[in-house]
Design an enzyme around this catalytic site. Structure first.
Site, PDB file in Angstrom:
ATOM      1  N   ARG A  65       0.826  -1.219   0.000  1.00  0.00           N
ATOM      2  CA  ARG A  65       0.000   0.000   0.000  1.00  0.00           C
ATOM      3  C   ARG A  65       0.851   1.256   0.000  1.00  0.00           C
ATOM      4  NH1 ARG A  65      -5.372  -1.011   0.632  1.00  0.00           N
ATOM      5  NH2 ARG A  65      -5.830  -3.021   1.557  1.00  0.00           N
ATOM      6  N   ASN A 107     -15.302  11.736   2.763  1.00  0.00           N
ATOM      7  CA  ASN A 107     -15.698  10.475   2.121  1.00  0.00           C
ATOM      8  C   ASN A 107     -17.204  10.361   2.170  1.00  0.00           C
ATOM      9  OD1 ASN A 107     -15.437   7.781   1.041  1.00  0.00           O
ATOM     10  ND2 ASN A 107     -15.815   6.991   3.102  1.00  0.00           N
ATOM     11  N   HIS A 109     -20.101   7.375   2.276  1.00  0.00           N
ATOM     12  CA  HIS A 109     -20.249   5.949   2.541  1.00  0.00           C
ATOM     13  C   HIS A 109     -21.734   5.593   2.481  1.00  0.00           C
ATOM     14  CE1 HIS A 109     -19.245   2.007   4.067  1.00  0.00           C
ATOM     15  NE2 HIS A 109     -20.257   2.119   4.914  1.00  0.00           N
ATOM     16  N   THR A 141     -10.596   9.866   8.782  1.00  0.00           N
ATOM     17  CA  THR A 141      -9.523   9.661   9.759  1.00  0.00           C
ATOM     18  C   THR A 141      -8.880   8.313   9.442  1.00  0.00           C
ATOM     19  OG1 THR A 141     -11.039   8.611  11.301  1.00  0.00           O
ATOM     20  CG2 THR A 141     -10.717  10.990  11.547  1.00  0.00           C
TER      21      THR A 141
END
Ligand code: GAR
Length: 196
Positions: A65, A107, A109, A141
């Site tokens: 990653r 974000n 969701h 976060t």
């Protein structure tokens, strides 16, 4: 204007709702649409609207990653974003990456967080027998699908709903919620938006 970078993985319908909202007296303007999938349909749609695009295929990096994110950072930082919006971005970001954009990364969701973090949210809401479901925009976060909630929109779960039917109704709300949260956020307003 606040420079807004948008990260996508697929069709990019949320990205388009954000890009199309950033006109007129909106305090933000799109500076980049960035994908982890060079084939993401949203890239073409962003380019058609005159927005700069870039992609970094995550696949050659395997489980590394950090190496993927190092590449992702190059076009992202080059675009000099004030804000970063994840919009259907389906890679988990490390704490190192997220911390660079602390307090300026959002974000969306597809659940009423803190319920149903992660994947298959619509099927899980149906399976649980929930009468309502929806979507959440939150500050990102290091913890997955966590962080201060900036807005939620609710939809009714109808008897006999399939995950696809429910997802489609939630998506309609996503396209209202995310632009409204971003519009306010660009002006420094973090008060939660509640829809409808
Ligand atoms: C949206 O429903 C978004 O909330 C969801 O993926 C879809 C992307 O659609 N995001 C996640 O599940 C994030 N883990 P889009 O590409 O048309 O915006």
């Amino acid at each position: 204007h606040k420079r807004v970078a948008i990260l996508i993985s697929g069709g990019g319908s949320n990205m388009l709702s954000l890009v199309d909202s950033m006109i007129g007296d909106h305090a933000g303007r799109p500076c980049l649409v960035l994908s982890n999938d060079p084939e993401a349909g949203g890239l073409t749609k962003a380019a058609e609207r005159g927005v700069k695009t870039a992609s970094v295929d995550h696949r050659p990096f395997g489980k590394d990653r950090a190496a993927f994110e190092a590449e992702l950072l190059k076009p992202l930082l080059a675009s000099q974003p004030d804000l970063v919006c994840l919009a259907g971005f389906m890679r988990v970001l490390t704490g190192d990456f997220v911390s660079r954009f602390q307090g300026r990364m959002l974000n969306i969701h597809p659940s009423l967080l803190p319920k149903y973090k992660g994947l298959n949210t619509h099927a899980r809401a149906i399976e649980a027998g929930d009468s309502e479901h929806g979507c959440t925009v939150h500050e990102v976060t290091a913890a997955l699908d966590d962080g201060p909630v900036l807005g939620q929109a609710r939809v009714e779960v109808k008897a006999g709903d399939t995950p696809e039917e429910l997802a489609a109704r939630v998506l309609v709300q996503e396209h209202k919620l995310y632009p409204e949260v971003l519009r306010r956020y660009c002006m420094g307003n973090k008060d939660p938006v509640l829809l409808p």
